[in-house]
Design a protein around this motif. Structure first.
Motif, short mmCIF file in Angstrom:
data_model
loop_
_atom_site.label_atom_id
_atom_site.label_comp_id
_atom_site.label_asym_id
_atom_site.label_seq_id
_atom_site.Cartn_x
_atom_site.Cartn_y
_atom_site.Cartn_z
N GLU A 1 0.75 -1.24 -0.03
CA GLU A 1 -0.11 0.19 0.09
C GLU A 1 0.96 1.36 0.05
O GLU A 1 0.73 2.26 -0.65
CB GLU A 1 -1.02 0.06 1.18
N TRP A 2 1.89 1.32 0.56
CA TRP A 2 2.71 2.45 0.75
C TRP A 2 3.72 2.42 -0.39
O TRP A 2 3.90 3.65 -0.89
CB TRP A 2 3.88 2.18 2.11
N ARG B 1 1.34 4.68 -2.59
CA ARG B 1 1.35 6.03 -1.97
C ARG B 1 2.78 6.86 -2.33
O ARG B 1 2.48 8.23 -2.76
CB ARG B 1 1.45 6.30 -0.40
#
Length: 457
Positions: A424-425, A428
């Motif tokens: 997920e990061w 981002r």
């Protein structure tokens, strides 16, 4: 795919001892050393010894549409080596030969299962050095180092794994063998596919041979320990050292929590009265003079005590204390989540102070150990995995540290990789355009998505 037909096909090109199907044995290959990362149950574990055997595995996997998870020593900290249900775990630990050491061209040619420390000792006999030295160097493999683009303690002077990989032999998803790179010092022919594979976490192909750059063996290094009343003061010393043009061979930071954990585990006698312990080293022709200049900068930054090691044995003791930091922190509560946030050196103090606030907010022990000269920190969250609330707070604090790193202009991983833990990061940090391009690269090399699926993206 039923395990029976899959195993039969694999045995068509592999010896029986290289194909493991006992569930108790295959379960031991299910995951690496990361916490909070799901792992499935492999259908079979294979341990090839040749590139041709790896090609057979990948041809079989492509024909039967079975996912393949490449593994080295499973010392990774992001879940990149974790199995998926029904997969083939492809362990490369048996491919552990050093094929060539060339002192003239200053290269080593190795298979992926070679242990980092074994390579370092072998090339040292020729007056050479392979600089990348992760803390797990006595266990981790060169293939794993390449897969995660790993770093180590000496990166501040010598750089990371990517800077030492000149060429690769890679088995692609369909079983073809791709050779990239070169043996020469220079080379700019075409796209740099070698660098593309470094850090790809086994998602684009299986490295079966690597051509690595070597350096002349440096003089024995001498270490200095400087104590500080705060992490911010230690970070100020790092900034002064780098701005002053110094090039230490090592510049590492351990906070009070880490120092205590190491003392509790190994009775190392490190000073627990300090809030931050900075270790610096030089491997120059006159390390004592260089350390004296660096020590003066530490005192200007507020060091409460500066103690140079008297000899190589004392230097090695200090380095050993640093290397055991993560293991010692794990012993505090039994489980750790090891972050890998890297920020600009100028923001290092802000990150350390931010981690202290996050620790207080969640009521958790978080030790910080860092490759301070690179700005690469490893905030390590200690928690009791059997306590659901503590586990939740650990995960929240871990995420807040990553968010803090991005806010400070840093990255979510300096050397441990993305794997499962930081998928997920990655999105981002990289943004939608970058992710679109990265997925396109993945499709070009692995259109069936059978190579380490579920990692990175």
């Amino acid at each position: 795919m039923a395990a029976g037909p899959l195993v039969d096909r694999l045995l068509g090109g592999l010896p029986a001892e290289a194909v493991l199907t006992d569930p108790d044995v295959t379960a031991s290959y299910a995951h690496d050393m990361a916490s909070f990362c799901p792992a499935g149950s492999p259908a079979v574990v294979v341990l090839p010894r040749t590139a041709e055997q790896v090609q057979h595995v990948m041809r079989t996997a492509t024909e039967l549409r079975v996912p393949v998870v490449p593994q080295g020593a499973r010392t990774g900290l992001s879940g990149a080596a974790n199995a998926t249900d029904g997969c083939i775990v492809l362990s490369l630990t048996k491919m552990d030969r050093i094929l060539e050491i060339d002192p003239v061209d200053r290269i080593a040619v190795v298979e992926p299962g070679v242990i980092n420390a074994a390579l370092s000792r072998a090339v040292a006999e020729h007056g050479l050095a392979y600089p990348p030295d992760p803390s797990s160097w006595e266990m981790c493999t060169i293939g794993g180092n390449i897969g995660t683009a790993s770093g180590g303690l000496c990166c501040v002077k010598y750089g990371v794994t990517a800077e030492y990989v000149l060429g690769l032999d890679v088995v692609l998803a369909d079983g073809r063998l791709l050779t990239t790179g070169r043996r020469t010092v220079k080379g700019v022919a075409g796209y740099d596919l070698t660098r593309l594979f470094v850090g790809s976490e086994g998602s684009l192909g299986i490295v079966v041979r690597a051509v690595l750059a070597l350096r002349p063996k440096p003089p024995e290094q001498l270490v200095l320990a400087a104590e500080f009343a705060s992490g911010a003061a230690a970070s100020d010393a790092v900034c002064r050292i780098m701005a002053g043009g110094h090039v230490p061979s090592l510049l590492e930071l351990m906070d009070r929590t880490t120092v205590k954990a190491v003392n509790d585990m190994a009775r190392m006698g490190l000073p627990e009265s300090t809030e931050a312990l900075l270790l610096a080293a030089f491997d120059t022709t006159d390390p004592a003079a260089d350390l004296a200049a660096l020590g003066a900068l530490c005192e200007e930054a507020g060091a409460t005590q500066v103690v140079p090691a008297e000899d190589a044995a004392e230097s090695e003791m200090l380095l050993q204390a640093r290397r055991m930091s993560l293991v010692a922190l794990e012993a505090v509560k039994g489980t750790t989540m090891i972050d890998d946030v890297c920020v600009p050196r100028s923001r290092l103090g802000e990150l350390i102070e931010g981690v202290e606030r996050i620790s207080e907010k969640h009521g958790l022990t978080i030790g910080v150990v860092a490759h301070a000269g690179d700005g690469n920190t490893h905030p390590t969250v200690c928690f009791d995995a059997s306590d659901p609330d503590e586990s939740r707070r650990a995960r929240e604090s871990f995420d807040e540290i990553m968010a803090l790193g991005l806010e400070l202009g840093g990255t979510i991983t300096g050397e441990h990789g993305v794997g499962v833990l930081k998928k997920e990061w990655l999105a981002r940090e990289a943004g939608p355009v970058s992710m679109e391009m990265q997925r396109a690269v993945k499709r070009a090399f692995d259109p069936l998505d059978i190579l380490n699926p579920g990692k990175l993206f």
